[in-house]
Design a protein around this motif. Sequence first.
Motif, short mmCIF file in Angstrom:
data_model
loop_
_atom_site.label_atom_id
_atom_site.label_comp_id
_atom_site.label_asym_id
_atom_site.label_seq_id
_atom_site.Cartn_x
_atom_site.Cartn_y
_atom_site.Cartn_z
N TYR A 26 0.85 -1.19 0.00
CA TYR A 26 0.00 0.00 0.00
C TYR A 26 0.89 1.24 0.00
N ILE A 27 0.56 2.17 -0.88
CA ILE A 27 1.27 3.45 -0.92
C ILE A 27 0.24 4.56 -1.10
N GLY A 28 0.38 5.63 -0.33
CA GLY A 28 -0.65 6.69 -0.31
C GLY A 28 -0.45 7.77 -1.34
N VAL A 29 -0.10 7.39 -2.57
CA VAL A 29 0.08 8.42 -3.60
C VAL A 29 -1.28 9.02 -3.97
N VAL A 30 -1.26 10.31 -4.31
CA VAL A 30 -2.47 11.04 -4.68
C VAL A 30 -2.20 11.76 -5.99
N GLN A 31 -2.94 11.39 -7.03
CA GLN A 31 -2.74 11.99 -8.35
C GLN A 31 -3.64 13.20 -8.57
N GLU A 32 -4.86 13.11 -8.07
CA GLU A 32 -5.88 14.09 -8.43
C GLU A 32 -5.66 15.47 -7.79
N ASP A 33 -5.16 15.47 -6.56
CA ASP A 33 -5.09 16.72 -5.80
C ASP A 33 -3.75 16.80 -5.09
N SER A 34 -2.66 16.66 -5.87
CA SER A 34 -1.33 16.60 -5.27
C SER A 34 -0.47 17.75 -5.77
N SER A 35 0.83 17.64 -5.55
CA SER A 35 1.75 18.70 -5.95
C SER A 35 2.28 18.54 -7.36
N GLY A 36 1.76 17.58 -8.12
CA GLY A 36 2.19 17.40 -9.50
C GLY A 36 3.43 16.55 -9.65
N TYR A 37 3.65 15.61 -8.72
CA TYR A 37 4.82 14.74 -8.80
C TYR A 37 4.60 13.64 -9.84
N PRO A 38 5.57 13.39 -10.72
CA PRO A 38 5.38 12.39 -11.77
C PRO A 38 5.35 10.95 -11.27
N ASP A 39 5.84 10.72 -10.04
CA ASP A 39 5.85 9.35 -9.51
C ASP A 39 4.65 9.06 -8.61
N CYS A 40 3.56 9.81 -8.85
CA CYS A 40 2.32 9.61 -8.08
C CYS A 40 1.15 9.26 -9.00
N THR A 41 1.43 8.84 -10.22
CA THR A 41 0.36 8.61 -11.19
C THR A 41 0.00 7.13 -11.29
N ASP A 42 -1.21 6.87 -11.74
CA ASP A 42 -1.67 5.51 -12.00
C ASP A 42 -0.74 4.78 -12.96
N GLU A 43 -0.35 5.47 -14.02
CA GLU A 43 0.48 4.85 -15.06
C GLU A 43 1.83 4.42 -14.49
N PHE A 44 2.44 5.29 -13.69
CA PHE A 44 3.73 4.96 -13.08
C PHE A 44 3.60 3.75 -12.16
N ILE A 45 2.58 3.73 -11.33
CA ILE A 45 2.39 2.62 -10.38
C ILE A 45 2.17 1.31 -11.14
N ALA A 46 1.38 1.35 -12.22
CA ALA A 46 1.13 0.14 -13.01
C ALA A 46 2.43 -0.40 -13.61
N ASP A 47 3.27 0.50 -14.10
CA ASP A 47 4.55 0.08 -14.69
C ASP A 47 5.49 -0.48 -13.61
N MET A 48 5.49 0.12 -12.43
CA MET A 48 6.32 -0.39 -11.34
C MET A 48 5.85 -1.77 -10.90
N LYS A 49 4.55 -1.96 -10.85
CA LYS A 49 4.00 -3.27 -10.46
C LYS A 49 4.47 -4.35 -11.45
N LYS A 50 4.40 -4.02 -12.72
CA LYS A 50 4.84 -4.97 -13.76
C LYS A 50 6.32 -5.29 -13.60
N ALA A 51 7.14 -4.27 -13.42
CA ALA A 51 8.59 -4.48 -13.28
C ALA A 51 8.92 -5.28 -12.03
N ILE A 52 8.26 -4.98 -10.93
CA ILE A 52 8.51 -5.69 -9.67
C ILE A 52 8.17 -7.18 -9.80
N ASN A 53 7.05 -7.48 -10.42
CA ASN A 53 6.64 -8.88 -10.55
C ASN A 53 7.48 -9.63 -11.59
N GLN A 54 8.05 -8.89 -12.54
CA GLN A 54 8.97 -9.52 -13.49
C GLN A 54 10.33 -9.77 -12.85
#
Length: 227
Positions: free
Chosen positions: A125-153
């Motif tokens: 679990y990680i508390g990233v917030v995309q909708e109402d955050s400071s605009g960090y690129p590592d808080c997006t759905d797309e980034f998390i999905a790619d990290m999940k794929k890389a971690i499981n690979q």
Amino acid sequence: MSNIRTKKAICILSGGMDSTLASYMAKNDGYEIIAVHFNYGQRTQDRELKAFRDICNDLKILEKYEVDIPFFTQIGASALTDKNIDVPTGGIEAGVPITYVPFRNGIFLSIAAAIAEKEEATAMYIGVVQEDSSGYPDCTDEFIADMKKAINQGTREDTHINIITPLVHLSKAQIVLEAIKLNVPLEHTWSCYKEENEACGICDSCRLRLNGFKVANQTDPITYKVL
């Protein structure tokens, strides 16, 4: 005797409001929580560590990791880890702010994944917030999905880790209301980028937090220098 294994989740817990709520949601989802906190040379490192420990006590977490990552101060490039760069206090601006720490969440997730594999946890679990955050690129759905794929690979074949981001599409006001609903001890959380005794009230993080409480029509239980 039951053969049902306890399901475990790694919670990346900074001690801030978002990660704390995400940890309470993990508990609510029936996971045994293993809490992971990172000391990475951030300005409010000591205060965040206290928040982490207080929240672990609140949640009665038995297994926790406090991980030191000194190299963030070596590379600098962020107002959070480089004392020569002032934390901005003029309001949230467009673009990626100077408080962004290069690839921080990617590094946090990578270390947490190693712990998850060792502990045989099936979720992080990680508390990233995309909708109402400071605009960090590592808080997006797309980034998390790619990290999940890389971690499981990049882990053993029998390791299956799901990265859960329960707050990613919530506003700060929704986060405040959800935290109150789950009886999260918000008085133990810390969000300020600048100060460790009283929150400054004027950095981006304080502004987002205070606005969330205002929109939710609730009172923030922590003390601020400026309101």
